[in-house]
Structures are given as C-alpha cells and as structure tokens.
Write a protein that holds these residues in place. Sequence first.
Motif, PDB file in Angstrom:
ATOM      1  N   ARG A  26     -30.323 -30.676  37.015  1.00 15.80           N
ATOM      2  CA  ARG A  26     -29.198 -30.255  36.172  1.00 15.80           C
ATOM      3  C   ARG A  26     -28.442 -29.103  36.840  1.00 15.80           C
ATOM      4  NH1 ARG A  26     -28.478 -31.545  31.220  1.00 15.80           N
ATOM      5  NH2 ARG A  26     -30.665 -31.811  30.701  1.00 15.80           N
ATOM      6  N   GLU A  27     -29.175 -28.116  37.326  1.00 15.52           N
ATOM      7  CA  GLU A  27     -28.536 -26.983  38.004  1.00 15.52           C
ATOM      8  C   GLU A  27     -27.787 -27.439  39.260  1.00 15.52           C
ATOM      9  OE1 GLU A  27     -31.131 -23.643  38.702  1.00 15.52           O
ATOM     10  OE2 GLU A  27     -32.125 -23.963  36.770  1.00 15.52           O
ATOM     11  N   LEU A  28     -28.410 -28.303  40.043  1.00 17.36           N
ATOM     12  CA  LEU A  28     -27.781 -28.761  41.286  1.00 17.36           C
ATOM     13  C   LEU A  28     -26.612 -29.705  41.044  1.00 17.36           C
ATOM     14  CD1 LEU A  28     -30.972 -29.333  43.457  1.00 17.36           C
ATOM     15  CD2 LEU A  28     -29.342 -27.430  43.590  1.00 17.36           C
ATOM     16  N   SER A  29     -26.607 -30.394  39.896  1.00 13.19           N
ATOM     17  CA  SER A  29     -25.527 -31.349  39.627  1.00 13.19           C
ATOM     18  C   SER A  29     -24.174 -30.654  39.515  1.00 13.19           C
ATOM     19  CB  SER A  29     -25.828 -32.168  38.369  1.00 13.19           C
ATOM     20  OG  SER A  29     -25.751 -31.361  37.214  1.00 13.19           O
ATOM     21  N   ARG A  30     -24.161 -29.371  39.252  1.00 12.15           N
ATOM     22  CA  ARG A  30     -22.905 -28.615  39.205  1.00 12.15           C
ATOM     23  C   ARG A  30     -22.195 -28.615  40.558  1.00 12.15           C
ATOM     24  NH1 ARG A  30     -25.553 -23.410  36.546  1.00 12.15           N
ATOM     25  NH2 ARG A  30     -26.659 -24.551  34.954  1.00 12.15           N
ATOM     26  N   TYR A  31     -22.963 -28.821  41.598  1.00  6.27           N
ATOM     27  CA  TYR A  31     -22.407 -28.798  42.951  1.00  6.27           C
ATOM     28  C   TYR A  31     -22.166 -30.195  43.511  1.00  6.27           C
ATOM     29  CZ  TYR A  31     -24.082 -24.060  42.405  1.00  6.27           C
ATOM     30  OH  TYR A  31     -24.308 -22.801  41.923  1.00  6.27           O
ATOM     31  N   ALA A  32     -22.222 -31.196  42.652  1.00  8.32           N
ATOM     32  CA  ALA A  32     -22.000 -32.577  43.096  1.00  8.32           C
ATOM     33  C   ALA A  32     -20.582 -32.695  43.657  1.00  8.32           C
ATOM     34  CB  ALA A  32     -22.191 -33.548  41.942  1.00  8.32           C
ATOM     35  N   PRO A  33     -20.444 -33.407  44.771  1.00  9.32           N
ATOM     36  CA  PRO A  33     -19.127 -33.509  45.414  1.00  9.32           C
ATOM     37  C   PRO A  33     -18.119 -34.350  44.635  1.00  9.32           C
ATOM     38  CG  PRO A  33     -20.735 -34.838  46.593  1.00  9.32           C
ATOM     39  CD  PRO A  33     -21.479 -34.066  45.539  1.00  9.32           C
ATOM     40  N   ASN A  34     -18.603 -35.188  43.710  1.00  6.18           N
ATOM     41  CA  ASN A  34     -17.673 -35.986  42.905  1.00  6.18           C
ATOM     42  C   ASN A  34     -18.320 -36.325  41.567  1.00  6.18           C
ATOM     43  OD1 ASN A  34     -19.155 -38.574  43.191  1.00  6.18           O
ATOM     44  ND2 ASN A  34     -18.488 -38.455  45.333  1.00  6.18           N
ATOM     45  N   SER A  35     -17.503 -36.816  40.645  1.00  6.20           N
ATOM     46  CA  SER A  35     -17.992 -37.080  39.291  1.00  6.20           C
ATOM     47  C   SER A  35     -19.003 -38.226  39.244  1.00  6.20           C
ATOM     48  CB  SER A  35     -16.827 -37.378  38.346  1.00  6.20           C
ATOM     49  OG  SER A  35     -16.127 -38.514  38.785  1.00  6.20           O
ATOM     50  N   GLN A  36     -18.885 -39.185  40.152  1.00  5.49           N
ATOM     51  CA  GLN A  36     -19.828 -40.309  40.159  1.00  5.49           C
ATOM     52  C   GLN A  36     -21.253 -39.809  40.425  1.00  5.49           C
ATOM     53  OE1 GLN A  36     -19.040 -43.355  43.069  1.00  5.49           O
ATOM     54  NE2 GLN A  36     -20.623 -44.704  42.269  1.00  5.49           N
ATOM     55  N   ILE A  37     -21.396 -38.931  41.378  1.00  3.57           N
ATOM     56  CA  ILE A  37     -22.722 -38.387  41.681  1.00  3.57           C
ATOM     57  C   ILE A  37     -23.200 -37.487  40.541  1.00  3.57           C
ATOM     58  CG2 ILE A  37     -24.002 -36.859  43.244  1.00  3.57           C
ATOM     59  CD1 ILE A  37     -22.313 -38.047  45.528  1.00  3.57           C
ATOM     60  N   ALA A  38     -22.305 -36.728  39.950  1.00  5.51           N
ATOM     61  CA  ALA A  38     -22.681 -35.874  38.822  1.00  5.51           C
ATOM     62  C   ALA A  38     -23.175 -36.722  37.654  1.00  5.51           C
ATOM     63  CB  ALA A  38     -21.503 -35.013  38.398  1.00  5.51           C
ATOM     64  N   TYR A  39     -22.486 -37.820  37.349  1.00  2.00           N
ATOM     65  CA  TYR A  39     -22.919 -38.707  36.262  1.00  2.00           C
ATOM     66  C   TYR A  39     -24.256 -39.370  36.578  1.00  2.00           C
ATOM     67  CZ  TYR A  39     -18.440 -38.161  33.898  1.00  2.00           C
ATOM     68  OH  TYR A  39     -17.354 -37.644  33.242  1.00  2.00           O
ATOM     69  N   ARG A  40     -24.466 -39.736  37.831  1.00  2.00           N
ATOM     70  CA  ARG A  40     -25.775 -40.302  38.221  1.00  2.00           C
ATOM     71  C   ARG A  40     -26.879 -39.286  37.985  1.00  2.00           C
ATOM     72  NH1 ARG A  40     -26.481 -42.613  43.948  1.00  2.00           N
ATOM     73  NH2 ARG A  40     -28.502 -43.159  43.097  1.00  2.00           N
ATOM     74  N   ALA A  41     -26.617 -38.032  38.374  1.00  2.00           N
ATOM     75  CA  ALA A  41     -27.605 -36.969  38.180  1.00  2.00           C
ATOM     76  C   ALA A  41     -27.908 -36.798  36.693  1.00  2.00           C
ATOM     77  CB  ALA A  41     -27.110 -35.660  38.786  1.00  2.00           C
ATOM     78  N   LEU A  42     -26.869 -36.806  35.864  1.00  2.00           N
ATOM     79  CA  LEU A  42     -27.079 -36.646  34.423  1.00  2.00           C
ATOM     80  C   LEU A  42     -27.871 -37.812  33.834  1.00  2.00           C
ATOM     81  CD1 LEU A  42     -23.615 -35.211  33.356  1.00  2.00           C
ATOM     82  CD2 LEU A  42     -25.782 -33.971  33.637  1.00  2.00           C
ATOM     83  N   ASP A  43     -27.657 -39.014  34.347  1.00  2.00           N
ATOM     84  CA  ASP A  43     -28.426 -40.175  33.901  1.00  2.00           C
ATOM     85  C   ASP A  43     -29.899 -40.021  34.280  1.00  2.00           C
ATOM     86  OD1 ASP A  43     -28.637 -42.836  32.743  1.00  2.00           O
ATOM     87  OD2 ASP A  43     -28.922 -43.548  34.808  1.00  2.00           O
ATOM     88  N   ILE A  44     -30.132 -39.579  35.497  1.00  2.00           N
ATOM     89  CA  ILE A  44     -31.514 -39.351  35.953  1.00  2.00           C
ATOM     90  C   ILE A  44     -32.180 -38.274  35.099  1.00  2.00           C
ATOM     91  CG2 ILE A  44     -32.900 -38.433  37.859  1.00  2.00           C
ATOM     92  CD1 ILE A  44     -30.845 -39.850  39.737  1.00  2.00           C
ATOM     93  N   ILE A  45     -31.444 -37.221  34.799  1.00  2.00           N
ATOM     94  CA  ILE A  45     -31.970 -36.133  33.973  1.00  2.00           C
ATOM     95  C   ILE A  45     -32.391 -36.660  32.608  1.00  2.00           C
ATOM     96  CG2 ILE A  45     -31.309 -34.036  32.727  1.00  2.00           C
ATOM     97  CD1 ILE A  45     -29.480 -33.435  35.214  1.00  2.00           C
TER      98      ILE A  45
END
Length: 77
Positions: A26-45
């Motif tokens: 969750r903390e690292l997802s703030r630094y995701a280079p794009n929204s697709q990767i951020a959404y993937r991280a949130l799904d994994i979380i």
Amino acid sequence: MFNRQNMMLAVHSASFNDEAASELIRELSRYAPNSQIAYRALDIIQHMEHDAKALEDVYQALEQGNCLIPEVKANRD
C-alpha cells in the motif's frame, strides 16, 4: 514432524506476514508509475488482507478448540 503447535505458529505467522506485506505494498503503491500498476497493487492488497483475516480466523478457531486437528504420527518407513 507435524504437530499442532507448529501448525498454529505457521498459520499465525502467515496471517501477520500477509498483513505486513499488504501494508508495505500500500505504501509503495503511491509511487506506481501509472494508474494500471497502482490498481493492480490495490487488488493484490485486497486479496492479501482477506487472506490475513481468514488465516487469523483459522488461528483463533484452533486456539479456542473450535477446529480440531488430529495428531499425525511420523511414518518410520
């Protein structure tokens, strides 16, 4: 060798590890280079938090005796 205490420790540890890893992701997802990767991280979380809760429920059931685990004797062959 399998025993109840080792299994309870493994379940409890896995629950803690899932929760800790999801917090870190969750903390690292703030630094995701794009929204697709951020959404993937949130799904994994979300999945990891669900797993952590389920594992903690199993641990609590084992600890309270609501889920019985038969002792398994080691195969000496």
